[in-house]
Write an enzyme that holds these catalytic residues in place. Sequence first.
Site, PDB file in Angstrom:
ATOM      1  N   ASN A 157      -6.132  -1.114  -2.586  1.00  0.00           N
ATOM      2  CA  ASN A 157      -6.755   0.023  -2.540  1.00  0.00           C
ATOM      3  C   ASN A 157      -5.785   1.178  -3.185  1.00  0.00           C
ATOM      4  OD1 ASN A 157      -9.577  -0.365  -1.428  1.00  0.00           O
ATOM      5  ND2 ASN A 157      -8.361  -0.970   0.176  1.00  0.00           N
ATOM      6  N   HIS A 190      -2.124   0.168  -4.261  1.00  0.00           N
ATOM      7  CA  HIS A 190      -1.140  -0.164  -5.134  1.00  0.00           C
ATOM      8  C   HIS A 190      -1.859  -1.486  -5.571  1.00  0.00           C
ATOM      9  CE1 HIS A 190       1.513   2.347  -2.942  1.00  0.00           C
ATOM     10  NE2 HIS A 190       1.677   2.904  -4.360  1.00  0.00           N
ATOM     11  N   THR A 191      -1.226  -1.837  -6.920  1.00  0.00           N
ATOM     12  CA  THR A 191      -1.545  -3.451  -7.436  1.00  0.00           C
ATOM     13  C   THR A 191      -0.153  -3.918  -7.567  1.00  0.00           C
ATOM     14  OG1 THR A 191      -3.339  -2.430  -8.675  1.00  0.00           O
ATOM     15  CG2 THR A 191      -2.382  -4.341  -9.379  1.00  0.00           C
ATOM     16  N   ASP A 197      -8.376 -10.466  -0.292  1.00  0.00           N
ATOM     17  CA  ASP A 197      -7.009 -10.609   0.087  1.00  0.00           C
ATOM     18  C   ASP A 197      -6.529 -11.152   1.498  1.00  0.00           C
ATOM     19  OD1 ASP A 197      -8.261  -8.274   1.150  1.00  0.00           O
ATOM     20  OD2 ASP A 197      -6.412  -7.163   1.417  1.00  0.00           O
ATOM     21  N   THR A 209      11.988  18.980  13.079  1.00  0.00           N
ATOM     22  CA  THR A 209      10.676  18.519  12.786  1.00  0.00           C
ATOM     23  C   THR A 209      10.447  17.364  11.925  1.00  0.00           C
ATOM     24  OG1 THR A 209       9.820  20.836  13.231  1.00  0.00           O
ATOM     25  CG2 THR A 209       8.513  19.402  11.883  1.00  0.00           C
TER      26      THR A 209
END
Length: 260
Positions: free
Chosen positions: A9, A11-12, A111, A186
Amino acid sequence: MLLAIDVGNTHTVLGLFEGEEVIEHWRIATDARRTADEIAVVVQGLLAQSPLLKGADVSGIAICSTVPSVLNEMREMCRRYYGDVTAVIVEPGIRTGVPVRMDNPKEVGSDRIVNSLAAIDQYGGPCIIVDFGTATSFDAVSAKGEYVGAVTAPGIEISVDALAAAGAQLHKVELIRPRSVIAKNTVEALQSGIIYGFAGQVDGIVERMAAELADDPDDVTVVATGGHASLVVRESRSIDVHEPWLTLIGLRLIYNRNTT
């Protein structure tokens, strides 16, 4: 050489195999707007720029995708630019060797099946695959090599984006291990919550899954993969193996099953 392409969704991931070894690999952004022609330009550019691949030819292509629109363009790319190369796309009708024991097998992403096959082949069963992608997915595979169930949780990137969007004084931080769990500022407080929070989530879910998957939970091998796995692997008590190319390995296995 076999070109394996895992379209996620976000990265390839592309990998080039010489025999059983990944000799080159790339990670690019998944863009559902890219056409087949644009994908071909990207793929051919990556292949051309690698010093390892001069004179090498792609003799086969294996693809799985969780993004239907991209899969359609990948199919067209193979037809137009690699018409003389055998292409195997993981979809209904393709032999995987992984029985799916789910209420609706069609719901299981390709996948996940590819990862399950690779994990069984490499490490045996029973096993749990933890894939750190857009979502953090946990897949259970029985000792017989059957895909028997899953857990899906929000991924690291999604969680960071949501926290930054909802907190007026919070912002995205570099995803690295902080100096200590108890932070003094933080930025490190956010890093600690992300890294150790997800490690705790993984250990808690895996412990419960392993208890259901095997009579002896110690018999279950836990395999981590995905783009953010390296952030959590060192902090998790339950992960046994980190295999970043698990999906690519599974694609190679499926290609061989369907072409020999």
